[in-house]
Design a protein around this motif. Structure first.
Motif, PDB file in Angstrom:
ATOM      1  N   GLU A  57       7.823  14.347  -3.043  1.00 20.54           N
ATOM      2  CA  GLU A  57       8.224  13.474  -4.146  1.00 20.54           C
ATOM      3  C   GLU A  57       8.932  14.314  -5.199  1.00 20.54           C
ATOM      4  N   ASP A 100       4.702   5.500  -0.214  1.00 23.22           N
ATOM      5  CA  ASP A 100       3.546   4.718   0.209  1.00 23.22           C
ATOM      6  C   ASP A 100       2.828   5.574   1.247  1.00 23.22           C
ATOM      7  N   SER A 145      10.577   4.775  -1.637  1.00 22.29           N
ATOM      8  CA  SER A 145       9.435   4.976  -2.513  1.00 22.29           C
ATOM      9  C   SER A 145       8.301   5.564  -1.694  1.00 22.29           C
ATOM     10  N   ALA A 187       1.579   3.855   4.472  1.00 27.75           N
ATOM     11  CA  ALA A 187       2.664   3.504   5.391  1.00 27.75           C
ATOM     12  C   ALA A 187       3.275   4.751   6.013  1.00 27.75           C
TER      13      ALA A 187
END
Length: 439
Positions: free
Chosen positions: A103, A89, A87, A92
């Motif tokens: 994405e 983030d 996913s 991060a």
């Protein structure tokens, strides 16, 4: 390290939003087009840029293949690294040294498959600036024979089938348990000359022979233990092939240094050594590459046009009356691509997303190719049948099978004068094997 990219490149991406891809290798084409758009968004040199790729959408298998192929194509385009992340983030990703986040969102329906997404550049420090959206991504493809495999059953398109070659009417299937038999290969043939074909299976260390009895049951009539010198190098997973050629059974297991040509005569058997692995309908003996579970095109004698590496291959067997028909052969490579040669120009048709098992069959309804298909990890397989006509349309898909498709073959199994596809379905956890007829 260069972490910022010309925003002007985003304009080129917007102009490319209508890009579409079709034809053979459609899934790979979608991924290749996405990677090209990401490369254009990055602008200048990319050798010091690290990329993270995340995806969402359905179906999961198509999403997984597009994400994995896109990551591979991005890295091949010269980026320092590309990794798949579950996913997005951004915080991060920035802390882990990622420079660019890709994405993508996958969707498929009757109208086609489309992938939308965006490219985001991350600043080197959260105190310097905010992430910057560089470009929007968009690629699309019409539903073809490759993408149709990924459609949910409720959305399967009516196949465009030439009724003169593939008569209408659904294929039927019936299954029969045969006990705990860890099959690796199957073939069909009349090995005792009585006019009735037998089903011959090979495990890693045995040959098993069944005869079909009405209404539908398989009676085991013979079991022969394979012996010989152990193979000096074995793959992680056992591999075996079996081919019926007249009254001879040509069988080979990766556990042994040599194969065997076996002839069953009453209660006795005659055998002689066989070099190489025999593949049904090809008339060729191939070499299993040491330590792996695939064959090499260069290792087949006599040589045939085949993929450079392949899991399995077979040729179409027709009745002697079918004179003048061009030869057909097919193979499946370790990238799960089905290759089919059926024209005189030697150019193959390719279809992505096949399983490891394969059979070619001259059925009453026309010539077909059958393959297994791993639907989801840990879930039972599906069995897919395609017509061997231009476009290789999907004509049947059997799901909710009681296990994995571990072997496929074709022949007149029930002695009714018509060929059937025979599939070995195995539930490894339950140690249960079934033989299924597709007709």
């Amino acid at each position: 390290m260069a972490r910022w990219f010309p925003i002007a490149c985003a304009l080129a991406l917007l102009a490319a939003a209508a890009h579409s891809y079709g034809g053979s290798g459609t899934v790979d084409g979608l991924a290749r087009a996405l990677a090209e758009q990401v490369r254009a968004a990055a602008g200048g040199p990319v050798g010091a840029i690290d990329v993270a790729v995340a995806g969402q959408g359905a179906p999961p298998r198509l999403l997984g293949e597009i994400v994995a192929l896109t990551r591979s194509r991005i890295e091949a385009a010269g980026f320092r690294s590309a990794r798949v992340v579950p996913s997005v983030d951004l915080a991060a990703a920035r802390l882990s040294g990622i420079d660019l986040v890709v994405e993508i969102e996958v969707a498929i329906g009757r109208e086609g498959a489309r992938v939308d997404g965006r490219v985001t550049a991350l600043p080197p420090s959260p105190w310097l600036d905010e992430p910057a959206a560089l470009a929007h991504l968009h690629v699309a493809a019409a539903i073809d024979s490759e993408l149709q495999v990924y459609l949910p059953p409720a959305l399967l398109l009516p196949p465009r089938i030439d009724p003169r070659k593939v008569p209408a009417g659904p294929l039927q299937s019936r299954g029969v348990p045969v006990g705990d038999v860890p099959l690796l290969a199957l073939d069909v043939g009349d090995i005792d000359g009585d006019g009735r074909a037998e089903v011959i299976g090979a495990t890693a260390d045995e040959v098993v022979v069944w005869r079909s009895e009405p209404p539908l049951r398989f009676v085991e009539i013979r079991r022969v233990k394979l012996t010989g010198r152990p193979a000096p190098v074995r793959p992680r997973n056992d591999v075996a092939t079996v081919e019926v050629l007249g009254s001879d059974i040509r069988v080979r297991s990766s556990r042994f240094a040599e194969g065997v040509k076996l002839r069953l005569e009453g209660a006795t058997e005659r055998s002689e050594p066989l070099a190489g692995f025999a593949l049904p309908g090809l008339g060729s003996l191939c070499v299993l590459e040491p330590g792996v579970d695939w064959f090499s095109e260069a290792g087949c004698t006599p040589p045939l046009p085949l993929p450079p590496r392949f899991w399995t291959a077979a040729g179409l067997r027709r009745s002697p009356a079918a004179t003048g028909s061009p030869p057909v052969r097919a193979a499946i490579d370790p990238d799960r691509t089905l290759w089919i040669w059926s024209t005189s120009d030697g150019k193959p048709v390719t279809v992505r997303g096949a399983g490891a098992q394969l059979a070619l069959a001259a059925l009453e309804r026309g010539d077909v190719v059958a393959t297994g298909d791993a639907v989801n990890p840990g879930a039972p397989d599906a069995l897919i049948v395609r017509a061997l006509i231009p476009g290789t349309p999907l004509i049947a898909r059997f799901e909710r099978l009681p296990g994995a498709v571990v072997a496929l073959a074709a022949g007149d199994v029930d002695s009714d004068g018509k060929n059937e596809i025979v599939a070995a379905i195995r539930d490894r956890a339950a140690q249960r094997t079934e033989l299924w007829l597709i007709y």
